[in-house]
Motif scaffolding. Structure first.
Motif, PDB file in Angstrom:
ATOM      1  N   ILE A  96       0.864  -1.203   0.123  1.00 59.63           N
ATOM      2  CA  ILE A  96       0.102   0.015   0.142  1.00 59.63           C
ATOM      3  C   ILE A  96       0.872   1.180  -0.066  1.00 59.63           C
ATOM      4  N   GLU A  97       2.011   0.998   0.620  1.00 58.86           N
ATOM      5  CA  GLU A  97       2.839   2.253   0.620  1.00 58.86           C
ATOM      6  C   GLU A  97       3.480   2.629  -0.794  1.00 58.86           C
ATOM      7  N   ILE A 104       0.210   8.938  -5.973  1.00 60.40           N
ATOM      8  CA  ILE A 104       0.539  10.527  -5.981  1.00 60.40           C
ATOM      9  C   ILE A 104       1.231  10.780  -7.312  1.00 60.40           C
ATOM     10  N   GLU A 105       1.947  10.213  -7.912  1.00 62.15           N
ATOM     11  CA  GLU A 105       2.592  10.487  -9.024  1.00 62.15           C
ATOM     12  C   GLU A 105       1.759  10.665 -10.313  1.00 62.15           C
ATOM     13  N   ALA A 106       0.621   9.668 -10.251  1.00 60.33           N
ATOM     14  CA  ALA A 106      -0.206   9.883 -11.217  1.00 60.33           C
ATOM     15  C   ALA A 106      -1.061  11.020 -11.016  1.00 60.33           C
ATOM     16  N   GLU A 130      -3.473   6.221   3.416  1.00 54.68           N
ATOM     17  CA  GLU A 130      -1.944   6.428   3.198  1.00 54.68           C
ATOM     18  C   GLU A 130      -1.595   7.573   2.128  1.00 54.68           C
ATOM     19  N   VAL A 131      -2.649   7.693   0.977  1.00 51.62           N
ATOM     20  CA  VAL A 131      -2.012   8.788  -0.010  1.00 51.62           C
ATOM     21  C   VAL A 131      -2.229  10.225   0.796  1.00 51.62           C
ATOM     22  N   ALA A 132      -3.385  10.382   1.536  1.00 48.39           N
ATOM     23  CA  ALA A 132      -3.580  11.543   2.411  1.00 48.39           C
ATOM     24  C   ALA A 132      -2.365  11.883   3.361  1.00 48.39           C
ATOM     25  N   LYS A 238       0.133   6.080  11.646  1.00 51.49           N
ATOM     26  CA  LYS A 238      -0.116   7.416  11.194  1.00 51.49           C
ATOM     27  C   LYS A 238      -1.573   8.114  11.521  1.00 51.49           C
ATOM     28  N   ARG A 239      -1.851   9.267  11.818  1.00 49.71           N
ATOM     29  CA  ARG A 239      -2.890   9.885  12.213  1.00 49.71           C
ATOM     30  C   ARG A 239      -3.182  10.973  11.287  1.00 49.71           C
ATOM     31  N   ILE A 240      -4.202  11.390  11.059  1.00 51.52           N
ATOM     32  CA  ILE A 240      -4.735  12.805  10.105  1.00 51.52           C
ATOM     33  C   ILE A 240      -5.460  13.437  11.108  1.00 51.52           C
TER      34      ILE A 240
END
Length: 302
Positions: A96-97, A104-106, A130-132, A238-240
């Motif tokens: 997933i990473e 993100i590149e796309a 993960e993207v965010a 991670k946390r958003i």
């Protein structure tokens, strides 16, 4: 907090209901317009300065979003992010990473200040998270998140509900009935218990089906298998914080239970919530998609 909240998505008894969506993919392709990147496809034209990206579920493609996107009343441009394995069966990503960096590149975001919305259904919710996280670290602004019957980014809770035989049946559902019966007979007679064994039988010609259908199911098997491995390996701390988030779940869910389940990952972020009648797959089809579409449209436009 029950497991059904964490992942109603991949329960084997629900997988058969994806058949119609997958079989309709060829017709839906007319509504999926390729962009410069083969991973990023246009689902709905609109204001390019306010993009919204829907990231693929475990099947790897974005065809399952078409019905929902057609219900959206928004001026925003809508893209789908699909797995590289959709166009190239030999290019499978089992992290997933790694997916997040590729996607993100796309997206090819023009500036670090461009505001975007990210959305994901099922496994797509994990990838969206993960993207965010990575985009925020790179200095981009995430305006909003939309998570639809999403898996929590928590491998321990997700893996307990993923069944390899359920994935085998899901892969069989993309081919016509006659070929499906041939594959099912082989699975039963040879006690096939995982996707690797099924792919081996297909490649060795032990299942007599047309080359077209063989190609289809091998691609589906590889996509499901690589995405399964990606889920299996994914671990994050991670946390958003403080990004407005719309949560949509199938069935009746208690908002406080949803907030409690997601609190380690989305602290103080769940601002909008909708429970939709149906199961994990039917909520992406009419009439449930109409209700979700109204909620998403309101969320995007406010």
């Amino acid at each position: 907090m029950g497991n059904s909240l964490e992942l109603s998505s991949l329960a084997p008894e629900s997988m058969f209901k994806l058949a119609d969506m997958l079989l309709a993919k060829s017709m839906e392709k007319a509504a999926v317009k390729p962009q410069s990147s083969n991973l990023c496809v246009l689902l709905k034209e609109g204001n390019a300065s306010q993009p919204c990206y829907f990231i693929h579920p475990i099947t790897g493609d974005v065809a399952g979003y078409v019905t929902l996107v057609n219900q959206l009343d928004t001026d925003r441009i809508i893209y789908g992010i699909q797995s590289p394995g959709v166009d190239n069966p030999d290019e499978q990503i089992d992290s997933i990473e790694h997916m997040a960096e590729l996607y993100i590149e796309a997206m090819a975001l023009s500036t670090a200040t461009q505001s975007i919305v990210l959305a994901g259904w099922s496994m797509g919710g994990m990838i969206t998270f993960e993207v965010a996280s990575r985009l925020l670290k790179k200095g981009h602004k995430i305006e909003k998140l939309i998570l639809i019957d999403s898996a929590l980014p928590n491998t321990k809770n997700v893996i307990s509900l993923i069944n390899q035989q359920g994935l085998i049946h899901l892969s069989m559902d993309i081919v016509p009935k006659q070929s499906r019966q041939a594959i099912e007979s082989y699975v039963i007679q040879n006690n096939v218990t995982n996707l690797d064994e099924l792919e081996k039988g297909l490649i060795q010609g032990k299942i007599v089906i047309s080359e077209v259908n063989k190609s289809l199911i091998i691609k589906a098997v590889r996509l499901l298998n690589s995405n399964y491995r990606a889920i299996e390996k994914y671990k994050t701390s991670k946390r958003i914080d403080d990004i407005p988030t719309l949560m949509i779940y199938a069935g009746i869910r208690n908002l406080e239970d949803v907030k409690r389940a997601w609190k380690p990952f989305l602290n103080q972020s769940i601002t909008d919530y909708l429970s939709v009648e149906g199961d994990h797959f039917s909520i992406m089809q009419l009439p449930s998609a109409s209700h979700s579409g109204k909620a998403i449209s309101s969320f995007l436009n406010n």
